[in-house]
Write an enzyme that holds these catalytic residues in place. Sequence first.
Site, short mmCIF file in Angstrom:
data_model
loop_
_atom_site.label_atom_id
_atom_site.label_comp_id
_atom_site.label_asym_id
_atom_site.label_seq_id
_atom_site.Cartn_x
_atom_site.Cartn_y
_atom_site.Cartn_z
N HIS A 166 0.87 -1.17 0.00
CA HIS A 166 0.00 0.00 0.00
C HIS A 166 0.91 1.22 0.00
O HIS A 166 1.55 1.53 1.01
CB HIS A 166 -0.91 -0.02 1.23
N HIS A 259 3.60 -2.68 6.95
CA HIS A 259 2.43 -1.86 6.63
C HIS A 259 2.26 -0.71 7.63
O HIS A 259 2.97 -0.64 8.64
CB HIS A 259 1.16 -2.72 6.65
N GLU A 335 2.43 -3.89 11.49
CA GLU A 335 1.66 -2.66 11.35
C GLU A 335 2.23 -1.56 12.24
O GLU A 335 2.56 -1.79 13.40
CB GLU A 335 0.20 -2.89 11.72
#
Length: 375
Positions: A166, A259, A335
Amino acid sequence: MKITSNFDSGNIEVLQADSPDNIQLAIRKDNQSDFYQWFHFRLSTEHAQEHTLVITNAGDSAYPDGWKDYQAVASYDRQTWFRVDTEYDGKALTIKHFPEAESVYFAYFAPYSYERHMDLLHQAQCDYNCQLVELGETLDGRDMSMLIVGEPEEGKKKIWITARQHPGETMAEWLIEGLLDRLLDEDDGVARALLAKAVFYIVPNMNPDGSVRGHLRTNAAGMNLNREWLTPSMEKSPEVFLVRQKMLETGVDLFLDMHGDENLPYNFVAGTEGVPSYNDRITQLENLFKQTLLAVTPEFQTEFGYDLDEPGKANMTVATAWVGEQFNCLAYTVEMPFKDNANLPDEAYGWSDVRSMKLGQDMLPAVLAVVDKLR
């Protein structure tokens, strides 16, 4: 007064900008997609007063809850990014700032430019223990690049690390820069011990097209790459197709996918408890990895994170699930927050590029803790 995003990773639309106290903006959607949240633009002004910049479509973005307790980042030199006063009313995001120079940049998080990405690759390849490999091309014709760190030998573990599926999650590539900096340090005992036991296959940017285009979540064709791992194609998701193909050639003993999370103000990991082959061996490896990282840095925690998948109910199109099942290996999604780390807040900078790099360095002791037990 001028506002522009006509540069690498830039994203903003100017709706109105007739005075410092009336600047109306909107974030542009990812190409061929409804995803949007990443912004990055420059304000040039001669007005020595507070400027009020309103992002009018924040409430309809991909993750509107991510704006709660969020503060935008700004920079005068594009090196140091600090937090600025930001408010969210459920519909619009309002940034207020008194510029101390004629030109100031604003962004969702500290940007990681394509030029810095290229510098990272080519500075790393200058190390005797690192090789730069081109896997193929993206839809926009950019290189899909991988770094191999360590000398491949029989018996060595294969550790794969990817980042920025992403593209708006720039903290992921900042983490890779920190990790590489330590891994290539010949005087670091952890790095030397690891490279005696393992070879690292590192893809610092899985989505260079989306990165340059200023996307939040998708590639040039509007595909969410982290939903393409079961059936990728060269037509829609060549980035995943090429990396997946290389994984099948080398094998994988440990996989880490970096991420950023819009909502949760913590660093955490998500594993593969929902894949069909999940077993006690993987559980033990997961626990050892987490326990080591907890001991190494207070930036990491295990109390807050995603809900666990039910057995056999994992989304197999996600990288961590597909890799974990395909290779029956320890696989984690890592994350980091766009906001601050609520357990260790920093009022001036929040969670930042520098802290992301340091977390990358701290990942290596956790890898070392499990490396001998991976198979």
